[in-house]
Design a protein around this motif. Structure first.
Motif, PDB file in Angstrom:
ATOM      1  N   GLU A   1       0.841  -1.262  -0.106  1.00  0.00           N
ATOM      2  CA  GLU A   1       0.086  -0.057  -0.034  1.00  0.00           C
ATOM      3  C   GLU A   1       0.779   1.310  -0.150  1.00  0.00           C
ATOM      4  OE1 GLU A   1      -2.614  -0.498   3.619  1.00  0.00           O
ATOM      5  OE2 GLU A   1      -3.891  -1.752   2.580  1.00  0.00           O
ATOM      6  N   ALA A   2       1.945   1.316   0.646  1.00  0.00           N
ATOM      7  CA  ALA A   2       2.811   2.325   0.702  1.00  0.00           C
ATOM      8  C   ALA A   2       3.182   2.689  -0.527  1.00  0.00           C
ATOM      9  CB  ALA A   2       3.665   2.445   2.075  1.00  0.00           C
ATOM     10  N   GLN A   3       3.791   1.630  -1.158  1.00  0.00           N
ATOM     11  CA  GLN A   3       4.447   1.829  -2.293  1.00  0.00           C
ATOM     12  C   GLN A   3       3.712   1.868  -3.653  1.00  0.00           C
ATOM     13  OE1 GLN A   3       6.525  -1.981  -2.289  1.00  0.00           O
ATOM     14  NE2 GLN A   3       8.277  -1.146  -0.932  1.00  0.00           N
ATOM     15  N   ASP A   4       2.235   2.070  -3.332  1.00  0.00           N
ATOM     16  CA  ASP A   4       1.375   1.902  -4.501  1.00  0.00           C
ATOM     17  C   ASP A   4       1.680   0.791  -5.626  1.00  0.00           C
ATOM     18  OD1 ASP A   4      -0.778   2.768  -6.016  1.00  0.00           O
ATOM     19  OD2 ASP A   4       0.220   4.521  -6.964  1.00  0.00           O
ATOM     20  N   ARG A   5       1.740  -0.190  -5.200  1.00  0.00           N
ATOM     21  CA  ARG A   5       2.242  -1.325  -6.071  1.00  0.00           C
ATOM     22  C   ARG A   5       1.038  -2.338  -6.363  1.00  0.00           C
ATOM     23  NH1 ARG A   5       6.773  -5.827  -4.486  1.00  0.00           N
ATOM     24  NH2 ARG A   5       6.837  -6.781  -6.500  1.00  0.00           N
ATOM     25  N   ARG A   6       1.033  -2.246  -7.961  1.00  0.00           N
ATOM     26  CA  ARG A   6      -0.068  -2.988  -8.430  1.00  0.00           C
ATOM     27  C   ARG A   6       0.453  -3.858  -9.594  1.00  0.00           C
ATOM     28  NH1 ARG A   6      -1.077   2.263  -8.162  1.00  0.00           N
ATOM     29  NH2 ARG A   6      -0.850   2.664 -10.397  1.00  0.00           N
TER      30      ARG A   6
ATOM     31  N   GLY B   1       3.621   5.303  -8.773  1.00  0.00           N
ATOM     32  CA  GLY B   1       3.807   4.441  -7.649  1.00  0.00           C
ATOM     33  C   GLY B   1       5.063   3.678  -8.230  1.00  0.00           C
ATOM     34  N   TRP B   2       4.954   2.383  -7.834  1.00  0.00           N
ATOM     35  CA  TRP B   2       5.979   1.390  -7.806  1.00  0.00           C
ATOM     36  C   TRP B   2       6.275   1.119  -9.500  1.00  0.00           C
ATOM     37  CZ3 TRP B   2       8.998   1.152  -4.177  1.00  0.00           C
ATOM     38  CH2 TRP B   2       9.938  -0.127  -4.039  1.00  0.00           C
TER      39      TRP B   2
END
Length: 256
Positions: free
Chosen positions: A144-149, A209-210
């Protein structure tokens, strides 16, 4: 690009051309545009799950493991700008073969991104992919913190990157060419990358993000820049020490 997803056991080999064995490594020679180069790449087994990403920036204890098929820091090919691929050469057997090897090495490492110089080829080509499986190995709070999808495989030739906002974030990164270490790097949170796909068609990717971090990390490789050239120096550490507190005075992880 950044961190480990999970420990890997056995490793695959890959190579550009038959090579003469050295102590724990081999030397390959090839040419592009009439220029010849020599690169040393490791043959030892091992690997880390995400030559670039996962968890807080790292993962399982894998320091000093060697990712097969990749050249390592110190090899000139990693510290010099790569050459553009002529549009007419994109569909050539040579360039398509380089792309296939890059995808194979990235997935076998396994990692989430790779640049052609990392397999000893000084061409401006990057590949990246982040799967739901890879992401599942990272703590939820870090995802969530890294906005990883997750996103499907991307192959980008002659990429040109630009930031699309002033937002930045600091997180740990690692690299398949600097095995066993991590450091904090500040990156833009929003970027746009244009270039050619593996069929020679123009393409454009907008990322945040990531995924934006991976794109920046890989495009840096094409300029002869490693993440250690941009890291917050006092955060540099072996993977085993990844969860130790940051030194006093270091910026905190997360978006700024």
């Amino acid at each position: 690009m950044v961190g480990l997803l999970r420990p890997l056991s056995a490793a695959a080999t890959l190579l550009l051309a038959p090579a003469t064995p050295l102590t724990g490594s081999s030397v390959s020679a090839s040419s592009v545009g009439g220029r010849r180069w020599r690169s040393v790449r490791a043959d030892a087994g091992g690997g880390w799950l995400s030559g670039l990403l996962g968890g807080k920036g790292g993962g399982a204890s894998t320091a000093m493991m060697v990712t097969p098929g990749t050249v390592k820091a110190g090899d000139p090919v990693l510290h010099e700008p790569a050459q553009e691929v002529a549009p007419g050469d994109v569909l050539s057997e040579k360039v398509q073969g380089v792309i296939d090897r890059m995808v194979d090495v990235m997935r076998r490492a396994p990692g989430v991104g790779l640049a052609a110089p990392q397999i000893g080829v000084p061409l401006r080509i990057i590949v990246l992919e982040d799967t739901q499986e890879y992401i599942s190995y990272a703590p939820k709070k870090d995802i969530e913190a890294q906005d990883r999808r997750p996103f499907d495989l991307l192959v980008i030739i002659n990429p040109k990157i630009k930031s699309t906002s002033k937002r930045t974030a600091l997180f740990f990164e690692g690299c398949l060419s600097v095995d066993g270490y991590r450091a904090v790097v500040e990156r833009h949170l929003d970027v746009e990358v244009s270039g050619l796909d593996r069929n020679g068609s123009t393409m454009k990717v907008r990322a945040s993000g990531w995924q934006a971090r991976i794109l920046q990390h890989e495009c840096d490789h094409l300029e002869g820049t490693l993440y250690v050239d941009k890291m917050v120096a006092r955060t540099f550490r072996v993977v085993e020490n990844l969860d130790l507190p940051l030194p006093t005075g270091c910026p905190q992880l997360g978006a700024r």
